[in-house]
Design an enzyme around this catalytic site. Structure first.
Site, PDB file in Angstrom:
ATOM      1  N   HIS A  47     -14.926  13.194  41.396  1.00  0.00           N
ATOM      2  CA  HIS A  47     -15.443  14.215  40.223  1.00  0.00           C
ATOM      3  C   HIS A  47     -14.949  13.917  38.772  1.00  0.00           C
ATOM      4  CE1 HIS A  47     -16.984  16.573  43.362  1.00  0.00           C
ATOM      5  NE2 HIS A  47     -15.789  16.891  44.027  1.00  0.00           N
ATOM      6  N   ARG A  72      -8.369   8.901  44.247  1.00  0.00           N
ATOM      7  CA  ARG A  72      -9.373   9.688  44.995  1.00  0.00           C
ATOM      8  C   ARG A  72     -10.825   8.967  44.844  1.00  0.00           C
ATOM      9  NH1 ARG A  72     -11.269  15.911  45.521  1.00  0.00           N
ATOM     10  NH2 ARG A  72     -11.972  15.505  43.541  1.00  0.00           N
ATOM     11  N   GLU A 148     -11.212  19.601  54.022  1.00  0.00           N
ATOM     12  CA  GLU A 148     -11.586  20.648  53.169  1.00  0.00           C
ATOM     13  C   GLU A 148     -12.953  21.469  53.466  1.00  0.00           C
ATOM     14  OE1 GLU A 148     -12.340  18.734  49.105  1.00  0.00           O
ATOM     15  OE2 GLU A 148     -12.898  17.127  50.033  1.00  0.00           O
ATOM     16  N   ASP A 174     -13.488  23.090  48.018  1.00  0.00           N
ATOM     17  CA  ASP A 174     -14.568  22.846  48.960  1.00  0.00           C
ATOM     18  C   ASP A 174     -14.277  23.690  50.068  1.00  0.00           C
ATOM     19  OD1 ASP A 174     -16.445  21.203  47.981  1.00  0.00           O
ATOM     20  OD2 ASP A 174     -15.108  19.529  47.871  1.00  0.00           O
TER      21      ASP A 174
END
Ligand code: 3PY
Ligand code: MG
Length: 256
Positions: A47, A72, A148, A174
């Site tokens: 993100h 990530r 998640e 999430d």
């Protein structure tokens, strides 16, 4: 090979370990953050705003400090996971791991044969880690599967039993969404906390680390008592905004 200080401290059960989160895709911000006493810094390529070239330069900035560099990745994408490993990350966090098969594929990407299927060609990693990188990478680089979703919580015992997985990374936003909760305001909802505790307990039983993502700073404080191996706290975007807001509240009271 240069040791992974984060892994060493997690193995020593240091309860105070903190991971910083880099969303701005800024080499300068990564460099500034790496001069603060974080235990690890993670470049968020899911993100966050970094593409491969920027993430590579962010790794260079972080690895000129003692902070452990992690990434990530955007998805369970073997090509990008292996490129980030070759670029010298000491930890990979993979989002949305929902099944044991996905977890096995993720871990295989991160481990050289015979443990895994990582292809050989560590272009930058040895410049940071040393020439014997390839011999010790399997035991040094951390692998975290993000648990998640409701589906992942149901499969958590199978996910955490994958050999070579170092730990689980809990993504409460999430997880909230898939439990039917508000991803921002539902962080203390009993259903979310029950799912978090279930993941944590399963990981502990399997002898794996647990990392908890904590956006608000007071959430990170509340989560300390639960005994996670590592907490991620806030991120560079929020920290910059909070500092600017604080300054403007002091100098322009009533307007900011
Ligand atoms: C989540 O909370 O879902 C995350 O992925 C943390 O960034
Ligand atoms: Mg998430």
């Amino acid at each position: 090979m240069k040791p992974n200080r984060l892994k060493e401290r997690m193995l020593a059960n240091d309860p105070s370990l903190l991971n910083g989160w880099l969303t701005l895709g800024s080499v300068a911000a990564a460099e500034v953050m790496s001069r603060q006493p974080w235990d690890a810094l993670t470049i968020d390529m899911q993100h966050g705003l970094a593409d491969f070239d920027t993430a590579l330069n962010m790794l260079r900035a972080i690895s000129s400090s003692e902070v452990t560099p992690m990434v990530r990745v955007p998805w369970l994408d073997p090509a990008l996971i292996m490129r980030m490993l070759d670029a010298g990350t000491y930890g990979v966090i993979c989002p949305m791991i929902n099944t044991r098969a996905q977890c096995e594929e993720f871990v295989a990407c991160c481990r050289y044969a015979p443990q895994g299927a990582r292809s050989f060609g560590p272009t930058r990693a040895p410049l940071y880690a040393g020439d014997d990188y390839w011999k010790h990478a399997n035991d040094t680089v951390l692998t975290f599967a993000m648990v998640e979703t409701r589906q992942a919580v149901e499969a958590v015992d199978e996910i955490v039993s994958v050999p070579g997985l170092d730990g689980v990374y809990i993504g409460p936003s999430d997880l909230s969404l898939t439990l039917g909760l508000d991803p921002n305001a539902g962080l203390d909802h009993p259903d979310l906390l029950a799912a978090v505790d279930k993941i944590h307990a399963a990981a502990k039983r399997a002898g794996k680390f647990t990392v908890m993502h904590c956006n608000p700073i007071d959430y990170a404080q509340r989560m300390q008592a639960r005994g996670f191996s590592l907490r991620t706290v806030s991120n560079d975007t929020r920290l910059l905004a909070m500092a600017a807001q604080d300054l403007l509240r002091q100098l322009k009271p009533g307007q900011a």
